[in-house]
Every structure is written in structure tokens, then in C-alpha cells.
Enzyme design. Structure first.
Site, PDB file in Angstrom:
ATOM      1  N   HIS A 156      14.702  38.576  69.351  1.00  0.00           N
ATOM      2  CA  HIS A 156      15.713  38.981  68.366  1.00  0.00           C
ATOM      3  C   HIS A 156      15.467  40.358  67.768  1.00  0.00           C
ATOM      4  O   HIS A 156      16.306  40.869  67.035  1.00  0.00           O
ATOM      5  CB  HIS A 156      15.836  37.925  67.259  1.00  0.00           C
ATOM      6  CG  HIS A 156      14.672  37.879  66.314  1.00  0.00           C
ATOM      7  ND1 HIS A 156      14.776  38.247  64.994  1.00  0.00           N
ATOM      8  CD2 HIS A 156      13.395  37.494  66.498  1.00  0.00           C
ATOM      9  CE1 HIS A 156      13.597  38.088  64.405  1.00  0.00           C
ATOM     10  NE2 HIS A 156      12.756  37.636  65.301  1.00  0.00           N
TER      11      HIS A 156
ATOM     12  N   CYS B 287      10.608  38.587  56.106  1.00  0.00           N
ATOM     13  CA  CYS B 287      10.059  37.234  56.101  1.00  0.00           C
ATOM     14  C   CYS B 287       9.459  36.866  54.753  1.00  0.00           C
ATOM     15  O   CYS B 287       9.173  35.716  54.484  1.00  0.00           O
ATOM     16  CB  CYS B 287       8.994  37.090  57.190  1.00  0.00           C
ATOM     17  SG  CYS B 287       9.672  37.225  58.857  1.00  0.00           S
TER      18      CYS B 287
END
Length: 393
Positions: free
Chosen positions: A217, A343
Site C-alpha cells: 500500500h 500509525c
């Protein structure tokens, strides 16, 4: 009678490609072809005709991904995973335990303080397994210097893991030099190449690494697919069992639909890395120059022009402002950026990467990461710069 008109859809400019990228046409076409084929949904590990046919596609994809990492890489050295985080976990725990099984005296792992959370958050697991860990500090520019590793390493080290390029600052690490230091002490070398794969040249032979992680990704392939390069005869202990897929190194039926899309992107971009890098870096340099001309904005690594960086990451700090405030104002203006690593964007604390580089906490709290790839519109970057400078003023 009244009529209602649906509100116009808001236009956004995505400048957060370091977190995740839109699917590329090559990946979409590969998935569409898979969906229309007779092997759609077939298990590539089955013995029947459709299973064997699916396995042919799986191994073709494995060869394509192998070629994207250098001419010396063999297909059986590629382990497909469910993403970059899993690839990092397999490398960290699998190689550490594999080396210790071969040599009981090697019970220490060395990583850097600027690694992704998928590495650092697993250090307690290593401690539970009986390993010691050493965390190396980077320089103020964000580089893990080889002499620092040389001072820390000894014959008790099983594995050294340093990322190829940082996902927050974009600073590229001297992996080839670090690998020579690691191998000089008899340790193995892994690099997390998730942020750098297909953005900078990545050749495992030149880098001298024993293992390398990548994720789809980050390059326009689907979310949820990645790979671990594991050099032949590298000691490795599987973390799970049940099925024997991926030569017993990673159990579970492979997601062939996602894998063929990853392979399609690898084929498309492998020969274009150098050209894309030059063009994107020139755009990033222009953005750095424009933004850092403001007295309240500076690059996280200091002199950005003298540091080897990923081409599509612009990492800055805005004094007197907090990241959350800047992100929301930019979002209201139609620009999507992030503060340090996506994240950990739910955390209100400063980036562990910037703190490890010696940046004061109050300044690190004003960090922004602007990221893009070859699909960016230069006009959007110009408009973004103007909007951000207006916000800062």
C-alpha cells in the site's frame, strides 16, 4: 414544488502518501483480470487443475517481486505476507530465534530508535523470549551512523535491524555500511524497506542485507499485502504453523488477488525508480525551499539539501504551532497531511523519531509530514505552500 440540489462534493488534495497511497491503474487492472479469470477464488495450494493454475500465477508474481529487489534474488527467497507489519514481525522474531538455535551465544538484537512501531513495539516480546536489545540513537540529522553500530556490536548479537529510510523524516540510511559492520561481527542484517521500496533503488545484493520487508500500500498496490525477502539459508524459525504455505515460513492461504496486484506494480515501477526519484525530489526541494524560507518553519533534519532523503517526503516543524491545529486548518482548506507517523497519529505525544534526533519536545509537537509520489500535481504543491504559509502568518 421545491427541488433540492445535492451539495457539491468537496475536493481534497491527498498529501499523505507516506501513510498509504491510492491504487495504481496497473494494480486495479490486475485485480480485474483475476476476478474475470477461472482461478478467481481458487486455492493455489490445491492439487486440482484450478489450484495448479492459480499456483502458476502465484509463482509468476513471486518472480516479479523478486526481480524488483535485484537480479540476484531468487523467487523462493520471497515470502508473501499480510502487509509490512507482519513482514517486520517475521524478520525480527523469526530470524532472532533462528540464529539463536544455531548459536546459543547470540542473544542480543540491535535496532535503532527511529524504527517504525511495528519493530519497536515488539522489543518486549524479544525480552520475553530471552533476548537482550540495544537501541541506537541517530545523529541530529536522523542518520544511524556506522561507527555507532560498531561501538555497540559484539559477538553476542544475532540480528541488526535498521530501516532503509525513515517514514517520518524521509532520511535514507547507509544500509550497505551498516550491513558490513553487522556481518563483520557475525550478525545478520535486516532492513525495513517499507517506505523506500520502489521510491529509491533497492538492490539487496548492493545493500548486503539478509532480509528485507516491503508493503504494497505504500506504492499503489492494495492494503493488506506485503513480502519478506529472506536470503537463502538465513536461519529462520516460523512464528506459526498450519498449512505449510510459503515453504512453511508463513502459514495461511495466500491472497492471490492482492499478490498479483502487487506484482503488477513491481513490474510497472521497477524500471522507473531513478526517473521518478529525480522528478519528485526536485518538487520536494522546491517545497522545502519555499516553506523553510519562513522564520517559523524548519526541516526536521536541519539542512535538508545536504541529507539523502526519500524523494516524496517533506518533513518540517512549525514553531509556535501544534501539529493537530495545523492539520485541521489544512484539512479545512482541502489538504490532507499528517503529523509524523500516521500509525501513531492518535497519540498526543511528540514523535519518538524526532525526540530521538534530539529535537526539543515543544518543537517536535509542531511537526508536519507532507508526502506524495509521481502522481502529484505540482500546482497542488504550490497552492499548499501558499495556504500553509498563510496559516502560519
Amino acid at each position: 414544488m421545491t427541488s433540492t440540489t445535492a451539495p457539491a462534493q468537496r475536493a481534497y488534495v491527498n498529501l499523505d502518501y507516506a501513510a498509504s497511497t491510492p491504487m495504481r491503474p496497473e494494480a486495479l487492472r490486475a485485480q480485474e483480470a483475476y476476478d474475470a479469470s477461472d482461478i478467481a477464488g481458487a486455492n493455489p495450494n490445491s492439487l486440482h487443475s484450478l489450484g495448479r493454475k492459480a499456483n502458476v500465477e502465484l509463482e509468476r508474481a513471486r518472480r516479479d517481486v523478486a526481480r524488483s529487489l535485484g537480479r540476484s534474488v531468487r523467487a523462493n527467497e520471497i515470502v508473501f505476507t499480510g502487509g509490512g507489519t507482519e513482514a517486520n514481525l517475521l524478520a525480527l522474531l523469526g530470524i532472532a530465534q533462528g540464529v539463536r538455535r544455531r548459536d546459543r551465544t547470540r542473544t542480543r538484537i540491535i535496532v535503532s530508535a527511529i524504527e517504525h512501531d511495528s519493530m519497536l513495539d515488539n522489543l518486549p516480546r524479544l525480552h520475553e523470549l530471552g533476548f537482550e536489545t540495544t537501541v541506537l540513537k541517530p545523529s541530529r540529522t536522523g542518520i544511524v551512523e556506522p561507527h555507532v553500530l560498531a561501538d555497540a556490536i559484539d559477538t553476542d548479537v544475532a540480528l541488526v535491524s535498521i530501516m532503509i529510510a525513515n517514514n517520518e523524516t524521509g532520511v535514507v540510511q547507509p544500509i550497505d555500511e551498516l550491513a558490513r559492520v553487522a556481518h563483520g561481527a557475525g550478525a545478520l542484517m535486516h532492513t525495513d524497506a517499507i517506505q523506500g521500496y520502489l521510491h529509491i533503488p533497492v538492490d539487496v545484493e548492493r545493500l548486503g542485507v539478509d532480509a528485507l520487508s516491503l508493503a504494497g500500500h505504500k506504492v499503489g498496490a492494495p492494503v493488506g499485502v506485503g513480502a519478506l525477502y529472506l536470503r537463502a539459508r538465513t536461519p529462520f524459525s516460523p512464528l506459526g504453523f498450519g498449512g505449510g504455505q510459503e515453504s512453511g515460513r508463513r502459514p495461511g492461504t495466500q491472497d492471490l488477488r492482492a499478490i498479483v496486484a502487487l506484482a503488477a506494480v513491481a513490474r510497472e515501477l521497477s524500471g522507473k525508480v531513478a526517473a521518478h526519484r529525480e522528478r519528485i525530489r526536485s518538487l520536494a526541494d522546491r517545497l522545502y525551499e519555499r516553506l523553510c524560507s519562513h522564520p517559523h518553519i524548519q526541516a526536521t533534519m536541519g539542512d535538508w539539501s545536504s541529507v539523502d532523503r526519500l524523494p516524496g517526503i517533506v518533513s518540517i516543524m512549525v514553531s509556535g504551532h501544534e501539529s493537530e491545529e495545523l492539520i485541521l486548518k489544512l484539512d479545512a482548506a482541502g489538504f490532507e497531511v499528517s503529523a509524523a507517523s500516521a500509525c501513531s497519529s492518535g497519540s498526543l505525544d511528540a514523535s519518538h523519531v524526532l525526540l530521538a534526533m534530539g529535537i526539543p519536545r515543544d518543537l517536535a509537537l509542531g511537526s508536519l509530514r507532507i508526502s506524495f509520489d509521481d502522481r502529484v500535481d505540482p500546482a497542488d504543491l504550490d497552492t499548499f505552500a501558499r495556504v500553509l504559509l498563510d496559516i502560519v502568518e
